[in-house]
Design an enzyme around this catalytic site. Structure first.
Site, short mmCIF file in Angstrom:
data_model
loop_
_atom_site.label_atom_id
_atom_site.label_comp_id
_atom_site.label_asym_id
_atom_site.label_seq_id
_atom_site.Cartn_x
_atom_site.Cartn_y
_atom_site.Cartn_z
N ALA A 1 0.81 -1.22 0.00
CA ALA A 1 0.00 0.00 0.00
C ALA A 1 0.84 1.26 0.00
O ALA A 1 0.41 2.30 -0.50
CB ALA A 1 -0.94 -0.01 1.20
N SER B 1 1.42 -1.94 5.65
CA SER B 1 2.30 -2.06 4.49
C SER B 1 1.67 -2.83 3.34
O SER B 1 2.22 -2.84 2.23
CB SER B 1 3.60 -2.76 4.90
N GLU B 2 0.52 -3.47 3.60
CA GLU B 2 -0.12 -4.27 2.55
C GLU B 2 -1.42 -3.60 2.08
O GLU B 2 -1.36 -2.57 1.44
CB GLU B 2 -0.30 -5.70 3.05
N MET B 3 -2.58 -4.15 2.45
CA MET B 3 -3.82 -3.55 1.94
C MET B 3 -4.32 -2.40 2.81
O MET B 3 -5.14 -1.59 2.38
CB MET B 3 -4.88 -4.65 1.79
#
Length: 324
Positions: free
Chosen positions: A80, A122-124
């Site tokens: 993200a 850090s992801e979705m």
């Protein structure tokens, strides 16, 4: 694939033959979340829907791409924050048979595993409150959840159950190797057959890459030169140098680059790395055994065998997502 790894273990048991790699006939589902075609269909829509990410710019399939063996074709996928994630994306294939998830095994179910990428900054980078708001605004989602989960509707548990139900259906389809296991001697080449014999015998790969999915589900120390980040909790609950999960080898030819950091661009490179040739180049990679001697011809034979694990089924089609 770890050549020569756990040689002592391999020597204590008979080398498996091809019948030990026969496919199962059913997919296991937990009693708490039995298979439902409609719930799996709903889960597929959620898996491909960017509404589940904070900025609506990525979905589960962004990193777990069916065209690349349900991985990402880069060393580390972009999250993200437009930065590479800490590890290479592991495949979601054949996870219905797993009992722990992520490279380090920190999740104990697919439902628990899904929480991580959905909510990690850090992801979705989403929150479940945001996901509920988004899904509730879509009439088809709202009515489908109410029908399939009449006592609950849209909530954290039903979203996670839907995703996990779909993911349990993601099983590598039949491959040429499977036809050979069933008795078709023409299904794979003589070169691939020699590679299989190396895989289960001299090379010792099957000590860890065992069974129809070619993984024993275990966690092992793969060598300090591959661990470029701080010590983490390993699959056996200990801290220190990570012990990482043995990945399935189904569809492995589609899943480059390889290892948890995506450090190898080809299967040939990976095999050499775990041989004495890799050791001579300073890539020790040893687990608990002496280096394994291998020739270029043998490397090519093992790769030919691994390529027979690529499924022959129809490609997965992304679902048509509902509009608001």
């Amino acid at each position: 694939m770890l050549l020569g790894a756990f040689a002592a273990h391999a020597q204590t048991s008979l080398s498996p033959d091809r019948q030990d790699f026969r496919r199962p006939t059913t997919i296991p589902f937990p009693e708490s979340a039995p298979y439902s075609r409609e719930i799996a269909t709903l889960g597929k829509m959620l898996f491909f829907d960017p509404r589940l990410s904070k900025h609506q710019n990525m979905s589960c399939a962004s990193c777990h791409n069916p065209s690349f063996g349900w991985e990402a074709p880069v060393a580390r996928a972009i999250g993200a924050k437009s930065r590479p994630l800490s590890r290479h994306t592991p495949t979601v294939l054949n996870q219905a048979w797993s009992t722990s998830f992520f490279w380090d095994g920190r999740a104990q179910s697919l439902e628990q595993q899904a929480v991580g990428p959905l909510t990690a900054a850090s992801e979705m980078a989403a929150s479940f409150d945001l996901i509920f708001t988004r899904l509730s605004a879509v009439p088809l989602y709202r009515t489908t959840f109410e029908r399939l989960f009449p006592e609950e509707g849209i909530n954290k548990e039903t979203v996670l159950r839907s995703l996990a139900t779909y993911e349990r259906t993601l099983v590598a389809a039949n491959a040429p190797f499977d036809r050979w296991v069933e008795g078709d001697e023409t299904a794979i080449s003589e070169k691939a057959k020699r590679g299989f014999n190396l895989f289960v015998g001299q090379a010792g790969c099957a000590a860890c890459h065992a069974g129809w999915a070619f993984t024993d589900g275990g966690f092992y120390d793969v060598g300090s030169e591959l661990v470029l980040y701080a010590p983490v909790l390993s699959g056996d609950g200990e801290t220190g140098r990570p012990k990482l999960k043995v990945p399935t080898l189904r569809n492995i030819s589609l899943r480059a680059p390889y290892t948890h950091l995506g450090g190898f661009q080809s299967l040939e490179d990976l095999i050499w790395h775990y041989s004495d040739a890799g050791t001579s180049l300073g890539l020790s990679g040893r687990l608990d055994s002496a280096p394994f001697s291998i020739t270029a011809v043998q490397v090519a034979e093992i790769v030919a065998f691994l390529e027979t694990l690529t499924e022959e089924g129809a490609p997965v089609r992304a679902p048509v997502l509902p509009s608001n």
